[in-house]
Design an enzyme around this catalytic site. Structure first.
Site, PDB file in Angstrom:
ATOM      1  N   LYS A 194      36.703   3.729 -17.341  1.00  0.00           N
ATOM      2  CA  LYS A 194      36.103   2.199 -17.257  1.00  0.00           C
ATOM      3  C   LYS A 194      37.255   1.588 -16.831  1.00  0.00           C
ATOM      4  CE  LYS A 194      38.052   0.170 -21.154  1.00  0.00           C
ATOM      5  NZ  LYS A 194      38.930  -0.932 -21.263  1.00  0.00           N
ATOM      6  N   THR A 251      34.847  -4.745 -19.322  1.00  0.00           N
ATOM      7  CA  THR A 251      36.189  -4.758 -18.478  1.00  0.00           C
ATOM      8  C   THR A 251      35.992  -4.840 -17.157  1.00  0.00           C
ATOM      9  OG1 THR A 251      36.571  -2.971 -20.218  1.00  0.00           O
ATOM     10  CG2 THR A 251      38.230  -3.171 -18.435  1.00  0.00           C
TER      11      THR A 251
END
Length: 342
Positions: A194, A251
């Site tokens: 991620k 994120t």
């Protein structure tokens, strides 16, 4: 519980604050003697979490790590809050510890030799401390919000039930919900990939490509993450949970994301070094991107977004060229079967 947190960066400090508010006996260790002295006097971590008070019950300690074994001699849980680059050394130090150990870092370690692949945390532990009962605490979380007591959900992953139970007992609270998961492979892959994908979405936002483009990157990025995880033996459903979809969305879209910020700064024309220097904190995606792609290539897994990020970081493509390369790929079916595990 008697909890020791090794590493007084933003995330280690935030979790130490959270645990000390429950209350547990919490000792936060920092390598830098000046930082220790400053935190003791000001009762805040001005370097990483300025303006957030440390609870009176939180002890800040410092010593050479070789002299610090007494810290964890009677601990019920040891938490490693260092960046990924320091995890191997910490686990080597902790290999004889009887208490559960958990790390907070997300990413792949840089390869330790020309022919060696970069490793995830659980793979490092298997090599340097195979007898250690250990796991990872991960999930969608910004340190500032956890330190302020804002609602957050995390996942405690380990093959050892005792480690999962210890993490839940240590950190589960009215503002911090901790779920247990046996699939440490999937949780760690999600946490590592991620960060790389967040650089891509930051680039997308920095170039003002629009919300459609951001949604496409996140969705196709999740497919990349899942393919790599499956090839490494992870469970598919893990990537629809906190450490997969949850952490990716946070994120890739949150203004507090350092990895997303790197992408935005590159889109503005800054060099990679200028972008990293401006952060003041570690952006793990910068250091993990190449290893993510290398592991994928070894397993025959297609990860075009991650590969585009690597080309961008290495200066092989300019921001607009990286986007054009992704959009110019040949059409394909959305659903494709992942390769079998090597």
């Amino acid at each position: 519980m008697n909890i020791v947190v090794l590493g007084a960066g933003a995330w280690g400090t935030a979790l130490a604050i959270s645990a000390a508010c429950q209350p547990h006996r919490v000792r936060l260790w920092a390598r830098d003697a000046q930082q220790v002295a400053d935190m003791r006097v000001t009762r805040e971590n001005r370097r990483y979490l300025p303006g957030i008070a440390l609870p009176p019950s939180l002890d800040v300690v410092g010593a050479e790590l070789g002299d610090a074994e007494a810290l964890w001699a009677h601990a019920d849980l040891v938490v490693v809050g260092t960046p990924m680059a320091a995890l191997r050394g910490m686990l080597e130090r902790l290999r004889g510890v009887s208490a559960p150990v958990a790390w907070l870092c997300k990413g792949f370690e840089a390869p330790q030799g020309d022919a060696a692949p970069g490793l995830l945390g659980h793979e490092i532990r298997a090599l340097v401390a195979p007898a250690l009962r250990a796991g990872v605490l991960s999930g969608p979380s910004f340190a500032q919000e956890v330190a302020r007591g804002q609602p957050t959900a995390l996942v405690a992953a380990s093959e050892h039930a005792g480690v999962r139970d210890a993490l839940v007992a240590a950190f589960h609270s009215p503002t911090l919900r901790v779920y247990a998961n046996e699939d440490i492979v999937g949780v760690e892959v999600g946490g590592a990939v991620k960060n790389v994908l967040a650089i891509a979405t930051g680039l997308c936002d920095g170039l003002n490509l629009g919300l459609n483009a951001r949604a496409a990157l996140i969705t196709r990025g999740l497919a990349e993450m899942t393919r790599l995880g499956q090839a490494l033996g992870a469970r598919t459903e893990t990537f629809m949970g906190l450490s997969g979809l949850g952490d990716l969305v946070l994120t890739a879209t949150g203004d507090l994301s350092r990895n997303r910020k790197v992408g935005q700064l590159l889109a503005q024309g800054l060099s990679l070094q200028q972008a990293v220097d401006s952060l003041g904190h570690v952006a793990e995606g910068v250091y993990s991107a190449r290893t993510v792609v290398q592991r994928a290539q070894l397993l025959g897994v297609d990860m075009p977004i991650s590969a585009g990020v690597v080309a961008l970081l290495d200066g092989q493509l300019q921001p607009a060229q990286a986007v054009a390369a992704l959009m110019g790929r040949d059409p394909k079916d959305e659903a494709t079967s992942p390769p079998r595990r090597a």
